[in-house]
Design an enzyme around this catalytic site. Structure first.
Site, mmCIF file in Angstrom:
data_model
loop_
_atom_site.group_PDB
_atom_site.id
_atom_site.type_symbol
_atom_site.label_atom_id
_atom_site.label_comp_id
_atom_site.label_asym_id
_atom_site.label_seq_id
_atom_site.Cartn_x
_atom_site.Cartn_y
_atom_site.Cartn_z
ATOM 1 N N LYS A 179 49.476 19.761 60.969
ATOM 2 C CA LYS A 179 49.641 20.629 62.140
ATOM 3 C C LYS A 179 50.104 21.996 61.637
ATOM 4 O O LYS A 179 51.273 22.199 61.319
ATOM 5 C CB LYS A 179 50.665 20.013 63.105
ATOM 6 C CG LYS A 179 50.682 20.683 64.489
ATOM 7 C CD LYS A 179 51.501 21.952 64.470
ATOM 8 C CE LYS A 179 51.436 22.703 65.782
ATOM 9 N NZ LYS A 179 52.061 24.053 65.660
ATOM 10 N N GLY A 231 59.885 25.422 57.836
ATOM 11 C CA GLY A 231 60.060 26.369 58.925
ATOM 12 C C GLY A 231 61.521 26.698 59.118
ATOM 13 O O GLY A 231 62.337 26.610 58.196
ATOM 14 N N SER A 232 61.887 27.042 60.335
ATOM 15 C CA SER A 232 63.248 27.504 60.614
ATOM 16 C C SER A 232 64.236 26.343 60.655
ATOM 17 O O SER A 232 63.881 25.195 60.941
ATOM 18 C CB SER A 232 63.280 28.247 61.952
ATOM 19 O OG SER A 232 63.158 27.334 63.034
ATOM 20 N N THR A 233 65.492 26.686 60.390
ATOM 21 C CA THR A 233 66.549 25.678 60.443
ATOM 22 C C THR A 233 66.729 25.143 61.861
ATOM 23 O O THR A 233 66.968 23.941 62.055
ATOM 24 C CB THR A 233 67.862 26.282 59.926
ATOM 25 O OG1 THR A 233 67.691 26.603 58.530
ATOM 26 C CG2 THR A 233 69.024 25.312 60.073
ATOM 27 N N GLY A 236 64.129 22.641 62.408
ATOM 28 C CA GLY A 236 64.437 21.493 61.565
ATOM 29 C C GLY A 236 65.454 20.568 62.209
ATOM 30 O O GLY A 236 65.326 19.330 62.133
ATOM 31 N N GLU A 253 62.108 21.761 54.533
ATOM 32 C CA GLU A 253 62.331 22.976 53.740
ATOM 33 C C GLU A 253 62.505 24.086 54.755
ATOM 34 O O GLU A 253 61.551 24.486 55.422
ATOM 35 C CB GLU A 253 61.160 23.229 52.800
ATOM 36 C CG GLU A 253 61.496 24.221 51.688
ATOM 37 C CD GLU A 253 61.040 25.630 51.989
ATOM 38 O OE1 GLU A 253 61.893 26.426 52.464
ATOM 39 O OE2 GLU A 253 59.861 25.940 51.772
ATOM 40 N N CYS A 287 60.894 32.305 52.432
ATOM 41 C CA CYS A 287 62.179 31.606 52.611
ATOM 42 C C CYS A 287 63.150 31.893 51.474
ATOM 43 O O CYS A 287 64.358 31.911 51.677
ATOM 44 C CB CYS A 287 61.938 30.095 52.712
ATOM 45 S SG CYS A 287 60.988 29.595 54.161
ATOM 46 N N GLU A 387 69.222 35.041 58.727
ATOM 47 C CA GLU A 387 67.918 35.151 58.084
ATOM 48 C C GLU A 387 67.069 36.144 58.863
ATOM 49 O O GLU A 387 66.781 35.952 60.042
ATOM 50 C CB GLU A 387 67.224 33.788 58.029
ATOM 51 C CG GLU A 387 65.924 33.841 57.244
ATOM 52 C CD GLU A 387 65.248 32.486 57.122
ATOM 53 O OE1 GLU A 387 64.673 32.206 56.056
ATOM 54 O OE2 GLU A 387 65.305 31.714 58.094
#
Length: 484
Positions: A179, A231-233, A236, A253, A287, A387
């Site tokens: 995806k 992707g983003s925290t 996640g 990650e 990242c 970030e």
């Protein structure tokens, strides 16, 4: 290049969305032109993809082939990527914005290399015999596929990061549902077309395009055994919660806020050149980009002046122009976010040395932001903690080298870090003391297929690449045999 008109790929067949969702466009971030339109998968498509992957997992056409045959299939994918390298690089640039040289030499080359690397692993996934305390008993282990894997990829390096996940998953005998991020799906679609041509059996690789609801449905689906996400925290954390229903295996990650330490003895010119590249690769949409620059106070003015001069001299433009050094940000929404981060930094007291504005003139129709250097930044400022994921370089001064590790570690993230020094003791000491999954000494933050990649803290769970990916895409089974 013609516009991409993409459908879903499920069980070896290209099809429209069963739920009839309206196709969505992907836009060239340099011009706003439509790159292609893509199918919006719905719940029925997710179910169908999971069923196809489950059926293929145990089918003789995949589960019954030898490791050497599997290796040849992965090698064939690498060949096809290289045969279509020019097309893939141009498509990546048009869809994501990265300069053509980056697309060709980093994204496409890295994609082929990952398939070759993991083709080599197919014949080297081994069990072991362990001595046990029971008499007349043989104990050995087998590494078996985790099962059906949902691979959810980001928009910054869509082609390369897709291969980071697909190649090891297939090497270990899993089946996958890919995806891609809805902002940049084009090269992933083309990759799946090449995988289809490679001879990998139907149902082993499936493709669902669409927005966050598609990823959420995969994460929550009881038929999915593992999720790998980059992707983003924030997302996640959602995945961790959503995957709890059947205790999926999860690899994450996530975000980063990489410190770059410039020691007093560093070659300043080399450090400036390296940090410009390490902080501004793909317009800072990396990242592991260097995003906090700790410089000895005796040299901070020299470093800042040279960094600002180098940043201001970079050529911005459409990534298809071979003279372009810095491309656009991926979307207008992300451009606004980066602009807001810089505005907040100035409000908090940072000094704007260069940049800090959108581009005008011919570049105004694209998502271009001038590379920005900020001086006088303090640890508590948002620009030093959040970030940004853009071309923004904050410089912080330090007085005592003994404070560096604590300041570098004063973050929720821990993906990467850099040290610039001529002294081996300084390099090794800081590499040991900084909490990050990768520490780069006098070099750029570019991963390699043979080395582990992942972070500490809010930068994720687990490791990708190298032998470590074999661990996350296999389960270990113990077999006990009584010989009496």
């Amino acid at each position: 290049m013609e516009q991409t008109q993409a459908r879903l790929f499920i069980g070896g067949e290209w099809a429209d969305s069963a739920d009839g969702g309206a196709p969505f466009p992907s836009l060239d971030p340099a011009t706003g032109a439509v790159v292609g339109t893509f199918a919006e998968a719905g719940p029925a498509d997710v179910d169908a993809a999971v069923d196809a992957a489950r059926a293929a997992l145990g089918a003789p056409a995949w589960a019954g082939i030898t490791a050497a045959e599997r290796a040849r299939l992965l090698w064939r994918v690498a060949d096809l990527i290289e045969e279509h390298a020019g097309e893939l690089a141009e498509l990546e640039t048009r869809d994501q914005g990265q300069p053509l040289g980056v697309a060709r030499d980093v994204s496409v080359a890295g994609a082929a290399e990952h398939f070759r690397y993991y083709a080599g692993w197919c014949t080297k996934i081994e069990g072991a015999v362990a001595p046990v305390s029971f008499p007349d008993t043989l104990h050995y282990t087998r590494r078996e596929p985790v099962g059906v894997c949902a691979l959810i990829t980001p928009w910054n390096f869509p082609l390369m990061i897709a291969t980071w996940k697909i190649a090891p998953a297939l090497a270990c005998g899993n089946t996958v549902i890919v995806k891609p991020a809805e902002q940049t799906p084009a090269t992933t679609v083309r990759l799946v077309e090449l995988i289809e041509r490679s001879g990998i059996p139907a149902g082993v690789v499936n493709l669902l395009t669409g927005g966050p609801a598609v990823g959420r449905a995969l994460v929550e689906h009881p038929g999915v055994d593992k999720v790998s996400f980059t992707g983003s925290t924030a997302v996640g954390k959602e995945i961790v919660r959503g995957s709890a229903g059947n205790l999926k295996r999860v690899t994450l990650e996530l975000g980063g806020k990489a410190p770059s330490v410039i020691a007093a003895d560093a070659d300043i010119d080399a450090a400036v050149a390296g940090n410009l590249q390490g902080g501004l690769l793909n317009s800072g949409q990396v990242c592991a980009a260097y995003t906090r620059f700790y410089v000895d106070r005796r040299r901070v003015d020299e470093f800042t002046e040279k960094l600002a001069r180098g940043a201001a001299g970079l050529r911005l433009g459409n990534g298809l122009d071979p003279e372009t050094q810095l491309g656009p940000l991926v979307t207008a929404e992300h451009l606004a976010k980066v602009e807001g981060c810089v505005r907040r930094a100035v409000e908090e007291g940072a000094e704007l040395v260069t940049g800090g504005a959108r581009c005008d003139g011919e570049l105004a129709r694209g998502n271009f932001y001038r590379p920005t250097v900020l001086a006088g930044v303090r640890d508590g400022m948002s620009i030093a903690r959040d970030e940004v994921f853009g071309p923004v370089l904050p410089v912080l001064a330090y007085d005592d080298p003994e404070e560096l590790a604590a300041r570098a570690n004063d973050t929720e993230y821990g993906l990467a870090a850099a040290v610039w020094t001529k002294d081996l003791a300084t390099a090794h000491r800081l590499a040991a003391d900084i909490r990050a999954g990768a520490v780069f000494v006098n070099m750029l933050p570019i991963p390699d297929s043979g080395a582990p990649w992942g972070g500490f803290g809010a930068s994720g769970w687990g490791r990708e690449m190298g032998k470590y990916a074999v661990d996350v895409y296999t389960e270990v089974k113990g077999v006990w045999m009584h010989l009496g």
